[in-house]
Design a protein around this motif. Sequence first.
Motif, PDB file in Angstrom:
ATOM      1  N   LEU A  44       0.834  -1.205   0.000  1.00 12.30           N
ATOM      2  CA  LEU A  44       0.000   0.000   0.000  1.00 12.30           C
ATOM      3  C   LEU A  44       0.866   1.250   0.000  1.00 12.30           C
ATOM      4  O   LEU A  44       0.576   2.221  -0.703  1.00 12.30           O
ATOM      5  N   ARG A  45       1.944   1.230   0.790  1.00 11.39           N
ATOM      6  CA  ARG A  45       2.850   2.381   0.814  1.00 11.39           C
ATOM      7  C   ARG A  45       3.477   2.600  -0.566  1.00 11.39           C
ATOM      8  O   ARG A  45       3.610   3.738  -1.027  1.00 11.39           O
ATOM      9  N   GLN A  46       3.843   1.519  -1.217  1.00 11.74           N
ATOM     10  CA  GLN A  46       4.424   1.617  -2.549  1.00 11.74           C
ATOM     11  C   GLN A  46       3.425   2.218  -3.544  1.00 11.74           C
ATOM     12  O   GLN A  46       3.782   3.088  -4.351  1.00 11.74           O
ATOM     13  N   LEU A  47       2.178   1.778  -3.490  1.00 16.79           N
ATOM     14  CA  LEU A  47       1.145   2.309  -4.379  1.00 16.79           C
ATOM     15  C   LEU A  47       0.860   3.779  -4.068  1.00 16.79           C
ATOM     16  O   LEU A  47       0.659   4.593  -4.974  1.00 16.79           O
ATOM     17  N   PHE A  48       0.857   4.108  -2.773  1.00 19.03           N
ATOM     18  CA  PHE A  48       0.615   5.495  -2.377  1.00 19.03           C
ATOM     19  C   PHE A  48       1.726   6.402  -2.881  1.00 19.03           C
ATOM     20  O   PHE A  48       1.468   7.471  -3.455  1.00 19.03           O
ATOM     21  N   LYS A  49       2.971   5.979  -2.685  1.00 20.89           N
ATOM     22  CA  LYS A  49       4.110   6.785  -3.131  1.00 20.89           C
ATOM     23  C   LYS A  49       4.095   6.958  -4.650  1.00 20.89           C
ATOM     24  O   LYS A  49       4.469   8.011  -5.169  1.00 20.89           O
ATOM     25  N   GLU A  69       4.670  10.490   4.127  1.00 15.89           N
ATOM     26  CA  GLU A  69       5.226  10.116   2.827  1.00 15.89           C
ATOM     27  C   GLU A  69       5.048  11.232   1.796  1.00 15.89           C
ATOM     28  O   GLU A  69       5.819  11.327   0.840  1.00 15.89           O
ATOM     29  N   VAL A  70       4.018  12.066   1.987  1.00 15.47           N
ATOM     30  CA  VAL A  70       3.755  13.144   1.024  1.00 15.47           C
ATOM     31  C   VAL A  70       4.941  14.102   0.969  1.00 15.47           C
ATOM     32  O   VAL A  70       5.457  14.418  -0.111  1.00 15.47           O
ATOM     33  N   SER A  71       5.385  14.572   2.136  1.00 14.11           N
ATOM     34  CA  SER A  71       6.512  15.511   2.137  1.00 14.11           C
ATOM     35  C   SER A  71       7.811  14.820   1.744  1.00 14.11           C
ATOM     36  O   SER A  71       8.661  15.430   1.084  1.00 14.11           O
ATOM     37  N   LYS A  72       7.975  13.549   2.099  1.00 10.77           N
ATOM     38  CA  LYS A  72       9.172  12.809   1.675  1.00 10.77           C
ATOM     39  C   LYS A  72       9.287  12.807   0.157  1.00 10.77           C
ATOM     40  O   LYS A  72      10.333  13.143  -0.411  1.00 10.77           O
ATOM     41  N   LEU A 106      -2.044  18.207   5.400  1.00 14.72           N
ATOM     42  CA  LEU A 106      -0.912  17.759   6.209  1.00 14.72           C
ATOM     43  C   LEU A 106      -0.829  18.583   7.481  1.00 14.72           C
ATOM     44  O   LEU A 106      -1.307  19.719   7.525  1.00 14.72           O
ATOM     45  N   LYS A 107      -0.183  17.999   8.483  1.00 15.88           N
ATOM     46  CA  LYS A 107       0.116  18.717   9.713  1.00 15.88           C
ATOM     47  C   LYS A 107       1.608  19.048   9.733  1.00 15.88           C
ATOM     48  O   LYS A 107       2.406  18.324   9.133  1.00 15.88           O
TER      49      LYS A 107
END
Length: 200
Positions: free
Chosen positions: A20-25, A62-65, A95-96
């Motif tokens: 899921l993290r891979q798909l999100f990124k 992950e968004v900011s990364k 985001l926060k």
Amino acid sequence: PGSASSQSVLSEGGTSTALLRQLFKKAISKASREFFQSFDTAEFSRRATLALDEFGHAMRPEVSKVLVRLSLDQRETCREQLLPLLEFLVDRRVLKPGEIFDGLYYLASKMDDIVMDVPRAPKMIHAIILGASRFGLSSKQLRQLDAVMLNCKPTKSVKERLKGIVREYLASNDMREVVRSYLELKAPHFGHQLIKSAIS
């Protein structure tokens, strides 16, 4: 309900989080690349929100990364749009500040690897940190990021590995081994340093 891709991953069980993290990124990377062409903050915000709704809000750091890492490969005029975008995402509560901090901290701690591809990355990341108060990072968080950056000595580790390649060559006189070792290093920007090490 998520998309067919996220639902199929969830059904697989144990490896779902990593996939899921891979798909999100992948989704955020695509949105980021398009942002650096259009500078459309509202559109990026919309797509990031959709991705977070689909894959889970735990993915927020992950968004900011992804955004910051991809910004390092862009022209300066594109990178200048990064801080306004991050500020916009905080204002819209996509985001926060703490989640942006987590992303920046991760990248700062991985500077040894990043600098292999982007030699000027420390300077670029430092410029982002200097403007990070715009989207709510505290002075304590800024000091933490500065400390991580100061402790990273990426070029030092590369130089030591290059010296090792030169020592191996002097011992074996095998130029093919030098070429192989240098290519494995994956640091094309440090070719001049290899020559300098050989001369010295």
